[in-house]
Design a protein around this motif. Structure first.
Motif, PDB file in Angstrom:
ATOM      1  N   UNK A  15       2.020  27.254  36.042  1.00 59.56           N
ATOM      2  CA  UNK A  15       3.124  26.415  36.031  1.00 59.56           C
ATOM      3  C   UNK A  15       2.453  25.051  35.373  1.00 59.56           C
ATOM      4  N   UNK A  16       1.945  25.476  33.638  1.00 63.15           N
ATOM      5  CA  UNK A  16       2.035  24.286  32.683  1.00 63.15           C
ATOM      6  C   UNK A  16       2.522  23.595  32.070  1.00 63.15           C
ATOM      7  N   UNK A  17       2.687  22.848  32.529  1.00 65.63           N
ATOM      8  CA  UNK A  17       3.577  21.381  30.869  1.00 65.63           C
ATOM      9  C   UNK A  17       2.722  20.654  30.505  1.00 65.63           C
ATOM     10  N   UNK A  18       3.505  20.029  28.985  1.00 63.67           N
ATOM     11  CA  UNK A  18       2.959  19.635  28.111  1.00 63.67           C
ATOM     12  C   UNK A  18       2.287  20.857  26.158  1.00 63.67           C
ATOM     13  N   UNK A  19       2.385  20.474  25.788  1.00 61.86           N
ATOM     14  CA  UNK A  19       2.274  21.272  24.460  1.00 61.86           C
ATOM     15  C   UNK A  19       1.290  22.406  24.227  1.00 61.86           C
ATOM     16  N   UNK A  20       1.499  23.258  23.885  1.00 63.97           N
ATOM     17  CA  UNK A  20       0.911  25.053  24.316  1.00 63.97           C
ATOM     18  C   UNK A  20      -0.912  24.305  23.248  1.00 63.97           C
ATOM     19  N   UNK A  21      -1.162  23.192  22.417  1.00 64.36           N
ATOM     20  CA  UNK A  21      -2.372  22.865  22.395  1.00 64.36           C
ATOM     21  C   UNK A  21      -3.053  22.540  23.547  1.00 64.36           C
ATOM     22  N   UNK A  22      -2.207  22.509  24.657  1.00 66.46           N
ATOM     23  CA  UNK A  22      -3.036  21.684  26.037  1.00 66.46           C
ATOM     24  C   UNK A  22      -2.604  22.312  26.757  1.00 66.46           C
ATOM     25  N   UNK A  26      -5.546  22.180  30.273  1.00 64.64           N
ATOM     26  CA  UNK A  26      -5.152  22.311  30.763  1.00 64.64           C
ATOM     27  C   UNK A  26      -5.636  23.430  32.753  1.00 64.64           C
ATOM     28  N   UNK A  27      -5.029  24.871  31.850  1.00 64.32           N
ATOM     29  CA  UNK A  27      -5.803  25.820  33.261  1.00 64.32           C
ATOM     30  C   UNK A  27      -7.171  25.254  34.205  1.00 64.32           C
ATOM     31  N   UNK A  28      -7.630  24.856  33.259  1.00 56.33           N
ATOM     32  CA  UNK A  28      -9.136  24.807  33.934  1.00 56.33           C
ATOM     33  C   UNK A  28      -9.503  24.053  35.046  1.00 56.33           C
ATOM     34  N   UNK A  29      -9.472  24.727  35.852  1.00 50.30           N
ATOM     35  CA  UNK A  29      -9.771  24.637  37.683  1.00 50.30           C
ATOM     36  C   UNK A  29      -9.093  24.993  38.238  1.00 50.30           C
ATOM     37  N   UNK A  30      -7.404  25.494  37.705  1.00 54.24           N
ATOM     38  CA  UNK A  30      -6.117  25.565  38.155  1.00 54.24           C
ATOM     39  C   UNK A  30      -6.180  27.347  37.786  1.00 54.24           C
ATOM     40  N   UNK A  31      -6.317  27.821  36.772  1.00 50.77           N
ATOM     41  CA  UNK A  31      -6.021  29.035  36.813  1.00 50.77           C
ATOM     42  C   UNK A  31      -7.546  30.077  36.494  1.00 50.77           C
ATOM     43  N   UNK A  32      -7.415  31.608  36.871  1.00 47.59           N
ATOM     44  CA  UNK A  32      -8.011  32.152  36.042  1.00 47.59           C
ATOM     45  C   UNK A  32      -7.948  31.827  34.417  1.00 47.59           C
ATOM     46  N   UNK A  33      -9.635  31.667  33.800  1.00 51.15           N
ATOM     47  CA  UNK A  33      -8.877  31.863  32.272  1.00 51.15           C
ATOM     48  C   UNK A  33     -10.304  33.049  31.703  1.00 51.15           C
ATOM     49  N   UNK A  34      -9.674  33.681  30.851  1.00 50.18           N
ATOM     50  CA  UNK A  34     -11.212  34.246  30.443  1.00 50.18           C
ATOM     51  C   UNK A  34     -10.602  34.979  29.260  1.00 50.18           C
ATOM     52  N   UNK A  35     -11.040  35.572  28.175  1.00 50.48           N
ATOM     53  CA  UNK A  35     -10.867  36.215  27.142  1.00 50.48           C
ATOM     54  C   UNK A  35     -10.822  37.341  27.281  1.00 50.48           C
ATOM     55  N   UNK A  36     -10.454  37.972  27.999  1.00 52.67           N
ATOM     56  CA  UNK A  36      -9.569  39.855  28.584  1.00 52.67           C
ATOM     57  C   UNK A  36      -8.584  39.217  28.703  1.00 52.67           C
TER      58      UNK A  36
END
Length: 131
Positions: A15-22, A26-36
């Motif tokens: 559930x993220x809104x706004x342009x893809x380049x953001x 925006x995901x920082x602290x809300x969703x896990x992020x990885x390079x996997x």
């Protein structure tokens, strides 16, 4: 014409809104992020030669350590939905920081290398902590 952002949001549940380049920021602290890569995760790429554009696509299958398949909207800028599109990791360290996307009309790997910021995984950090 369908854009990549509402399509990725609907398909992944991220559930993220706004342009893809953001999305990555925006995901920082809300969703896990990885390079996997993982099925259901959102691949976030920057626009070719510019940071003012971006693209998001949903991973549907991990073929190998270097190849995934994604579903995406508007990759060819006609509002189309493309399913099962191969994406290959071409980064020197096999860390998914640089990718090429299958060129659907030509039936070959695209000539451009895109910077990939990584994968946003479709569960919130709060849900992860509760389990």
């Amino acid at each position: 014409r369908l854009q990549c952002v509402p399509f990725a949001r609907q398909q992944s549940g991220v559930e993220i809104y706004g342009n893809a380049n953001t999305w990555w920021r925006q995901a920082a602290g809300r969703y896990p992020r990885s390079n996997s890569p993982a099925p259901g995760a959102v691949l976030v790429t920057r626009g070719f030669n510019t940071t003012t554009r971006g693209h998001v696509a949903v991973v549907t299958h991990v073929e190998s350590s270097r190849i995934i398949r994604v579903d995406q909207a508007n990759w060819l800028n006609n509002g189309e939905i493309s399913v099962g599109v191969p994406v290959i990791d071409v980064s020197p360290d096999n860390d998914w920081s640089q990718v090429r996307v299958w060129h659907i009309p030509g039936g070959h790997w695209g000539g451009r290398v895109y910077v990939a910021e990584g994968f946003i995984h479709p569960f919130t950090l709060m849900a992860e902590l509760r389990s």
